[in-house]
Write a protein that holds these residues in place. Structure first.
Motif, PDB file in Angstrom:
ATOM      1  N   GLY A  50       0.807  -1.211   0.000  1.00 20.21           N
ATOM      2  CA  GLY A  50       0.000   0.000   0.000  1.00 20.21           C
ATOM      3  C   GLY A  50       0.844   1.266   0.000  1.00 20.21           C
ATOM      4  N   LEU A  51       1.974   1.241   0.698  1.00 19.22           N
ATOM      5  CA  LEU A  51       2.859   2.400   0.724  1.00 19.22           C
ATOM      6  C   LEU A  51       3.432   2.700  -0.661  1.00 19.22           C
ATOM      7  N   ILE A  52       3.825   1.662  -1.370  1.00 17.46           N
ATOM      8  CA  ILE A  52       4.349   1.862  -2.724  1.00 17.46           C
ATOM      9  C   ILE A  52       3.259   2.414  -3.633  1.00 17.46           C
ATOM     10  N   LEU A  53       2.066   1.855  -3.512  1.00 21.19           N
ATOM     11  CA  LEU A  53       0.941   2.336  -4.310  1.00 21.19           C
ATOM     12  C   LEU A  53       0.662   3.807  -4.020  1.00 21.19           C
ATOM     13  N   PHE A  70      -3.223   4.453   8.982  1.00 20.87           N
ATOM     14  CA  PHE A  70      -3.630   5.564   8.128  1.00 20.87           C
ATOM     15  C   PHE A  70      -2.542   6.623   8.068  1.00 20.87           C
ATOM     16  N   THR A  71      -1.909   6.879   9.211  1.00 24.25           N
ATOM     17  CA  THR A  71      -0.841   7.872   9.256  1.00 24.25           C
ATOM     18  C   THR A  71       0.313   7.474   8.361  1.00 24.25           C
ATOM     19  N   LEU A  72       0.651   6.206   8.375  1.00 22.46           N
ATOM     20  CA  LEU A  72       1.749   5.724   7.548  1.00 22.46           C
ATOM     21  C   LEU A  72       1.436   5.919   6.067  1.00 22.46           C
ATOM     22  N   LEU A  73       0.242   5.572   5.660  1.00 24.17           N
ATOM     23  CA  LEU A  73      -0.146   5.721   4.260  1.00 24.17           C
ATOM     24  C   LEU A  73      -0.239   7.194   3.865  1.00 24.17           C
ATOM     25  N   GLN A  74      -0.838   8.012   4.717  1.00 23.51           N
ATOM     26  CA  GLN A  74      -0.941   9.433   4.406  1.00 23.51           C
ATOM     27  C   GLN A  74       0.401  10.142   4.524  1.00 23.51           C
ATOM     28  N   GLY A  75       1.286   9.615   5.366  1.00 22.98           N
ATOM     29  CA  GLY A  75       2.629  10.182   5.448  1.00 22.98           C
ATOM     30  C   GLY A  75       3.372  10.024   4.140  1.00 22.98           C
ATOM     31  N   MET A  76       3.196   8.883   3.503  1.00 20.61           N
ATOM     32  CA  MET A  76       3.806   8.695   2.190  1.00 20.61           C
ATOM     33  C   MET A  76       3.227   9.699   1.198  1.00 20.61           C
ATOM     34  N   ASP A  77       1.915   9.901   1.262  1.00 23.82           N
ATOM     35  CA  ASP A  77       1.258  10.909   0.425  1.00 23.82           C
ATOM     36  C   ASP A  77       1.901  12.276   0.648  1.00 23.82           C
ATOM     37  N   ALA A  78       2.094  12.671   1.912  1.00 22.42           N
ATOM     38  CA  ALA A  78       2.631  13.992   2.223  1.00 22.42           C
ATOM     39  C   ALA A  78       4.076  14.151   1.778  1.00 22.42           C
ATOM     40  N   ILE A  79       4.891  13.093   1.978  1.00 22.68           N
ATOM     41  CA  ILE A  79       6.294  13.164   1.567  1.00 22.68           C
ATOM     42  C   ILE A  79       6.398  13.383   0.065  1.00 22.68           C
ATOM     43  N   VAL A  80       5.653  12.592  -0.686  1.00 23.81           N
ATOM     44  CA  VAL A  80       5.710  12.694  -2.139  1.00 23.81           C
ATOM     45  C   VAL A  80       5.131  14.026  -2.607  1.00 23.81           C
ATOM     46  N   LEU A 135       0.156  -2.433  -8.968  1.00 25.82           N
ATOM     47  CA  LEU A 135       0.389  -2.198  -7.538  1.00 25.82           C
ATOM     48  C   LEU A 135      -0.902  -2.303  -6.738  1.00 25.82           C
ATOM     49  N   ALA A 136      -2.017  -1.803  -7.283  1.00 25.61           N
ATOM     50  CA  ALA A 136      -3.294  -1.880  -6.585  1.00 25.61           C
ATOM     51  C   ALA A 136      -3.725  -3.335  -6.402  1.00 25.61           C
ATOM     52  N   THR A 137      -3.492  -4.156  -7.418  1.00 20.19           N
ATOM     53  CA  THR A 137      -3.830  -5.566  -7.322  1.00 20.19           C
ATOM     54  C   THR A 137      -3.015  -6.259  -6.243  1.00 20.19           C
ATOM     55  N   ARG A 138      -1.709  -5.940  -6.187  1.00 24.07           N
ATOM     56  CA  ARG A 138      -0.835  -6.556  -5.189  1.00 24.07           C
ATOM     57  C   ARG A 138      -1.198  -6.096  -3.781  1.00 24.07           C
ATOM     58  N   ALA A 139      -1.525  -4.797  -3.617  1.00 23.84           N
ATOM     59  CA  ALA A 139      -1.875  -4.293  -2.287  1.00 23.84           C
ATOM     60  C   ALA A 139      -3.147  -4.938  -1.755  1.00 23.84           C
ATOM     61  N   THR A 140      -4.068  -5.241  -2.670  1.00 32.04           N
ATOM     62  CA  THR A 140      -5.349  -5.859  -2.263  1.00 32.04           C
ATOM     63  C   THR A 140      -5.193  -7.321  -1.930  1.00 32.04           C
ATOM     64  N   SER A 141      -4.319  -8.005  -2.674  1.00 29.94           N
ATOM     65  CA  SER A 141      -4.223  -9.451  -2.529  1.00 29.94           C
ATOM     66  C   SER A 141      -3.104  -9.879  -1.565  1.00 29.94           C
ATOM     67  N   ALA A 142      -2.256  -8.937  -1.134  1.00 30.42           N
ATOM     68  CA  ALA A 142      -1.146  -9.315  -0.258  1.00 30.42           C
ATOM     69  C   ALA A 142      -1.668  -9.866   1.056  1.00 30.42           C
ATOM     70  N   LEU A 202      -8.442   5.826  -3.982  1.00 22.83           N
ATOM     71  CA  LEU A 202      -7.219   5.580  -3.225  1.00 22.83           C
ATOM     72  C   LEU A 202      -7.520   5.428  -1.732  1.00 22.83           C
ATOM     73  N   TYR A 203      -8.372   6.286  -1.184  1.00 21.90           N
ATOM     74  CA  TYR A 203      -8.688   6.191   0.240  1.00 21.90           C
ATOM     75  C   TYR A 203      -9.552   4.968   0.554  1.00 21.90           C
ATOM     76  N   ALA A 204     -10.306   4.496  -0.426  1.00 27.25           N
ATOM     77  CA  ALA A 204     -11.000   3.225  -0.229  1.00 27.25           C
ATOM     78  C   ALA A 204      -9.986   2.102  -0.039  1.00 27.25           C
ATOM     79  N   GLN A 205      -8.887   2.165  -0.797  1.00 25.58           N
ATOM     80  CA  GLN A 205      -7.802   1.193  -0.607  1.00 25.58           C
ATOM     81  C   GLN A 205      -7.189   1.343   0.785  1.00 25.58           C
ATOM     82  N   PHE A 206      -6.980   2.578   1.223  1.00 26.01           N
ATOM     83  CA  PHE A 206      -6.395   2.815   2.544  1.00 26.01           C
ATOM     84  C   PHE A 206      -7.261   2.208   3.647  1.00 26.01           C
ATOM     85  N   MET A 207      -8.579   2.386   3.559  1.00 25.12           N
ATOM     86  CA  MET A 207      -9.468   1.851   4.590  1.00 25.12           C
ATOM     87  C   MET A 207      -9.431   0.329   4.622  1.00 25.12           C
ATOM     88  N   ALA A 208      -9.282  -0.279   3.443  1.00 16.69           N
ATOM     89  CA  ALA A 208      -9.206  -1.734   3.385  1.00 16.69           C
ATOM     90  C   ALA A 208      -7.887  -2.250   3.950  1.00 16.69           C
TER      91      ALA A 208
END
Length: 404
Positions: free
Chosen positions: A220-223, A348-358, A396-403, A331-337
């Motif tokens: 999810g972080l890579i995505l 959520f912070t980890l995922l949004q932190g990646m968003d903020a850094i980028v 990447l979305a497929t891998r994040a969902t199925s991991a 994208l946030y639907a993926q985050f909630m899952a």
């Protein structure tokens, strides 16, 4: 009666929506309105790019997220989300009072105070996101996501649109104080609602290590990083671009406020329906392709210089409001899952932190590219990246969902 209504699913969603609107007022003020104000005063584009340093606390909040989450979730009893939001809200209002007194003429002190405000707001966001995941049943997650994305666009429209109108008519100080007052009003429903109480002991100890040990979170972080590059970098200089094509602050305020609000909310609702029908991965792909097309047309318009101003404004709105809303709902639907309910604030912070850094890195680089290569090249590069990388996002979305 009041407490019962606020503890219902609808009450929770509305209270969360108020928090997200308030946070996004700050974002719209800092990242959209402020660059336009600075450009009107003749500040160079590469210096305006420094505005994105305000993202730094959002990028680094994962450093203190575990401590906040452990305080928020004591071993037993009621959560402490409201205490965290109340203290951070007070610090935000005090900071905005200082911002109103400093003014945009004193750029470096203003930037320092806005970074401090972002620290308080990002800390409150840890508690807000954790509260959303733990209090809403799975069947209501879509409503929570709609509150998050829709609230973000409503707040951004207020912070970037209404704020600029107030600056143009009443001056900087009055506009900032009005924004502070709105944020206080938006916090009240959440602060007045009852805190959820755990029926037993909380045995799980929230930690960053636990989050990173999960393969699903790593994917999810890579995505998140790749998707933010493709959706956000191309629109971070949209305000200065509109100033350069001849719009004044009040006109941009009307465009961002009423136009952005209408398009953003409609596309957020559309995105929620499409995610339910098509799935998040396909909606993200659709948004990327649409973003590439819109940015490509903006590149052409910037290079020709003869395209009607209304057409440029329409393309800017479609790219920065409509298509962004569509894509980030998915994208946030993926985050909630992906987030684990036992430590949703950290995940959520980890995922949004990646968003903020980028976003911060892209904003700093976008100012340099626009300053030295021009807006046409800036938009063209962003358009090509969005189209070429769409298959990578799908994978990447497929891998994040199925991991596992």
């Amino acid at each position: 009666m009041w407490a019962k209504r606020l503890s219902s699913p609808l009450g929770i969603v509305l209270a969360l929506g108020g928090l997200y609107v308030g946070q996004s007022i700050l974002g719209g003020l800092a990242f959209i309105a402020l660059p336009s104000v600075l450009r009107e005063r003749g500040v160079a584009l590469d210096q305006i790019g420094l505005v994105h340093l305000i993202s730094l606390p959002w990028a680094l909040k994962i450093v203190w997220a575990a401590a906040v989450e452990r305080y928020r979730l004591p071993p037993a009893g009621a959560t402490r989300s409201r205490q965290i939001v109340a203290v951070c809200g007070l610090l935000t209002v005090l900071g905005l009072t200082a911002v109103s007194a400093i003014g945009p003429a004193h750029w470096l002190p203003l930037l320092a105070v806005l970074v401090a405000i972002a620290f308080a707001a990002s800390t409150a966001d840890i508690a807000c996101d954790g509260h959303a995941v733990e209090t809403l049943a799975l069947r209501h997650h879509g409503w929570g996501n709609a509150a998050q994305v829709g609230g973000a666009y409503l707040g951004s429209a207020i912070g970037s649109g209404l704020f600029l109108i107030l600056v143009a008519r009443f001056g900087w100080s009055s506009a900032v104080l009005a924004a502070a007052g709105m944020i206080v009003a938006l916090l009240l429903p959440f602060l007045l609602s009852p805190a959820p109480i755990s029926p037993g002991l909380r045995s799980h100890r929230p930690s960053l290590r636990f989050a990173l040990q999960r393969s699903q979170m790593r994917q999810g972080l890579i995505l998140a990083a790749v998707y933010v590059v493709l959706q956000k970098w191309g629109v971070s200089m949209m305000g200065p671009f509109l100033i350069d094509v001849g719009l004044d602050l009040e006109s941009i305020g009307l465009v961002n406020g009423f136009g952005g609000l209408a398009i953003g909310l409609v596309c957020a609702l559309l995105g929620g329906g499409l995610v339910r029908w098509m799935g998040a991965r396909r909606v993200m792909l659709l948004a990327l392709l649409l973003q590439g097309a819109a940015l490509g047309l903006l590149a052409l318009a910037a290079s020709l210089g003869t395209v009607p101003r209304g057409a440029m404004v329409g393309l800017a709105l479609a790219s920065s409001s409509g298509i962004m809303a569509l894509g980030f709902v998915a994208l946030y639907a993926q985050f909630m899952a992906i987030a684990d309910p036992r430590q949703a604030g950290i995940d959520f912070t980890l995922l949004q932190g990646m968003d903020a850094i980028v976003s911060m890195a892209g904003g700093l680089g976008a100012g340099w590219v626009a300053q030295h290569l021009g807006f046409a090249s800036y938009f063209l590069i962003a358009a090509v990246l969005a189209v070429l990388a769409a298959p990578v996002v799908a994978w990447l979305a497929t891998r994040a969902t199925s991991a596992a």
